[in-house]
Design an enzyme around this catalytic site. Structure first.
Site, PDB file in Angstrom:
ATOM      1  CE  LYS A   1      64.915  14.950 141.719  1.00 20.43           C
ATOM      2  NZ  LYS A   1      66.375  15.024 141.562  1.00 20.43           N
TER       3      LYS A   1
ATOM      4  CG  LEU B   1      68.166  10.469 142.653  1.00 28.61           C
ATOM      5  CD1 LEU B   1      67.167  10.222 143.768  1.00 28.61           C
ATOM      6  CD2 LEU B   1      68.023  11.903 142.127  1.00 28.61           C
TER       7      LEU B   1
END
Length: 283
Positions: A147, A204
């Site tokens: 991230k 993600l």
């Protein structure tokens, strides 16, 4: 009153916050961030977010001297100082400050900043009526499991989708939906299976996704980690996306196709209720 933010070890009014011109987060996007939802003054799924935060930092080889307990105390103080009842807490750690150079020293001192953003997350029109999402090519880098603050591809995709009249956008690569530009994409099949991409470097790992998967296991709902095509998504019985800021968000149109009858479906509604109840929020 001015919003209080956290910058490099101190709580200061936002007007006094300063970040160096030579911060590598500014120059290279060499930084990791995390966002936690706040509802009724309480953080939601924060343990999952901090675990992902720590993993992203490790993958980027960015050390962090602060313990996770200290980070939690910073988050809580930001919430208290800003009297935040509904919204998000944002954290970002950059590798540090140095004259511009692609190479970095292992001795750099990471820089932590944090702030709150007030925003209603529940009971919104989008939560009630659902949203439309466009489809766009996934043009991001290959380590989407980290991230990072490098979000230009997502910014451009979201802006283009908004210009085309959509609320958000799902990204597509090699004929398969990867994820939303800032969310995890889910569809529900006619036989009531909930589908989402499995964990890999292509996406993600979603914290809200993990919380929903856990709830599905507890409730005996079929949650399957399998990639799906845009055509499968458009032909699904229901669709939704998850993230810290959108929670469980119904998707009622994908590109030019309405999903189901164009309204949030019953399983999505059930998942919304389950998620809020698990978070201790009255649905």
């Amino acid at each position: 009153m001015s919003r209080i933010v956290f910058v490099h070890g101190s709580f200061v009014p936002e007007e006094e916050a300063r970040i160096s011109l030579f911060d590598r987060g500014f120059l290279f996007g060499d930084a990791v961030y995390e966002v936690t939802a706040v509802i009724d003054g309480r953080m939601i799924d924060n343990d999952l977010h901090l675990a992902r935060f720590a993993r992203s930092l490790k993958e980027m080889n960015i050390p962090l001297a602060l313990s996770l307990d200290r980070i939690v105390s910073i988050q809580l103080e930001l919430i208290e100082r800003n009297d935040l009842q509904h919204g998000t807490v944002y954290l970002q750690v950059s590798r540090g400050e140095a004259d511009r150079d692609f190479l970095y020293s292992d001795k750099m001192e990471p820089k932590l900043v944090g702030f709150t953003q007030a925003k209603r997350l529940t009971g919104t029109a989008a939560q009630r009526d659902g949203i439309s999402v466009d489809l766009a090519p996934d043009q991001r880098w290959q380590r989407r499991d980290i991230k990072t603050a490098m979000l230009l591809a997502q910014v451009m995709a979201k802006q283009a989708a908004r210009a085309r009249g959509f609320d958000d956008v799902w990204l597509v690569e090699d004929g398969l939906v990867t994820e939303g530009a800032s969310s995890t994409a889910h569809i529900i099949t006619a036989d009531r299976r909930i589908l989402t991409r499995p964990a890999s470097r292509a996406t993600l790992p979603g914290c809200t996704q993990r919380a929903v998967a856990r709830l599905c296991a507890e409730q005996g709902l079929l949650f399957e980690e399998r990639a799906f095509t845009p055509e499968e998504a458009q032909g699904a019985a229901e669709a939704f996306q998850t993230s810290a800021s959108s929670l469980v968000m119904p998707v009622v149109r994908i590109a030019d196709k309405s999903i189901g009858d164009g309204k949030p479906g019953p399983m999505t509604r059930h998942l919304q209720t389950l998620y809020l109840e698990a978070a201790g929020v009255k649905a």
